[in-house]
Design an enzyme around this catalytic site. Structure first.
Site, short mmCIF file in Angstrom:
data_model
loop_
_atom_site.label_atom_id
_atom_site.label_comp_id
_atom_site.label_asym_id
_atom_site.label_seq_id
_atom_site.Cartn_x
_atom_site.Cartn_y
_atom_site.Cartn_z
N GLU A 183 45.04 84.18 46.88
CA GLU A 183 44.69 83.31 48.00
C GLU A 183 43.21 83.48 48.34
OE1 GLU A 183 48.22 82.03 50.45
OE2 GLU A 183 47.60 83.92 51.32
N SER A 228 45.46 76.04 51.26
CA SER A 228 45.41 74.59 51.48
C SER A 228 46.18 73.79 50.42
CB SER A 228 43.96 74.10 51.55
OG SER A 228 43.34 74.65 52.70
C1 PEP Z 1 48.72 80.92 53.78
O1 PEP Z 1 48.98 81.11 54.96
O2 PEP Z 1 49.00 81.79 52.97
C2 PEP Z 1 48.08 79.68 53.38
C3 PEP Z 1 47.82 79.53 52.11
O3 PEP Z 1 47.81 78.76 54.35
P1 PEP Z 1 47.37 77.23 54.14
O4 PEP Z 1 48.30 76.65 53.10
O5 PEP Z 1 47.54 76.59 55.48
O6 PEP Z 1 45.97 77.23 53.67
#
Ligand code: PEP
Length: 264
Positions: A183, A228
């Site tokens: 991430e 995202s």
């Molecule tokens: C997350 O919380 O791990 C995440 C990826 O959030 P988002 O999809 O809103 O970016």
């Protein structure tokens, strides 16, 4: 120890790792909303041949109400955090055994919001992974670089350090029992996405790092992408094993679409 059902041969492509789509609800929803959402998701998914694993990760206060709806379905339950302690005088903490007791099979560990806002370190992440595995929870270990680290060309160094420190001395018999989520911090909740080939590149980097730690079984471990992800933007290079979805998982239609895109 929980053993995963993640190595079935799926479809014609002999893919050995089952795709995994995880909904991180973060600090959202009250009990009645969570119940309504989960009922509607179960209705949407029950007509799909669920070839992917789907995990809902609500806030602690919602775990029992969500479990009540999904317990006889293929949808699974996870927690957004876990203590490394088993029980005792740790006010405000929730132990891994309390989580399995309420129906959890999974725990997100080391999410960047916890690292950044609450000061969680790689060493804390390591202890949480250990206690989760001991209790039979499957850790989803989040790693990723900030924008600044990326711009300084330090992304790989940071990811390597996060993985090597948090997995130090962790023993894994079954590769289904630990998942890494890549991430990039700059992509979380921002609407920014890396290019699919960048995701593929980091996937390979992470696979090499876990290979040096776990040896052969690392090739069967799942690596997710998160940041995202929406139904318009779902990363689909064939090797990516699924997604950790934040904001977009709060909408049952969008989330169902993502499960479908993953092969549900
Ligand atoms: C997350 O919380 O791990 C995440 C990826 O959030 P988002 O999809 O809103 O970016």
């Amino acid at each position: 120890m929980v053993t995963g059902c993640s190595y079935e041969v799926i479809g014609d492509d002999n893919r050995m790792r089952k795709k995994l789509i995880v909904a991180n609800w973060k600090m959202n929803m009250l009990r009645s909303e969570a119940k309504d959402y989960t009922i509607s998701l179960v209705e949407r998914l029950e007509n799909l041949p669920l070839k992917v694993e789907v995990v809902l990760v609500p806030a602690y206060t919602l775990l029992d109400v969500v479990y009540g709806v999904i317990k006889d379905t293929n949808i699974q339950l996870g927690a957004q955090n876990v203590s490394w302690q088993v029980s005792g005088a740790f006010t405000g903490e929730i132990s891994p055994y309390m989580l399995t007791d309420v129906g959890c099979r999974w725990a997100i560990i080391g999410h960047s919001e916890r690292r950044r806002i609450l000061g969680e370190t790689d060493d804390m992440v390591r202890k949480k992974i250990k206690s989760s595995l001991d209790a039979g929870l499957i850790p989803i270990v989040c790693v990723g670089e900030t924008l600044e680290e990326r711009e300084k060309g330090k992304a790989i160094e940071i990811i390597r350090e996060q993985i090597e420190t948090s997995l130090r001395d962790i023993k894994l018999d079954d590769p289904a029992n630990l998942v890494i989520a890549y991430e990039p911090v700059w992509a979380i909740g921002t609407g920014e996405n890396p290019k699919p080939n960048e995701v593929e590149y980091f996937y390979e980097v992470i696979q090499k790092i876990i290979g040096t730690i776990f040896g052969e079984i690392a090739s069967q471990m799942r690596i997710l992408y998160g940041g995202s992800v929406t139904k318009e933007f779902y990363i689909t290079p064939p090797d990516i094993d699924g997604a950790l979805v934040g904001g977009a998982s709060l909408d049952a239609d969008s989330f169902t679409k993502m499960v479908q895109l993953a092969g549900g």
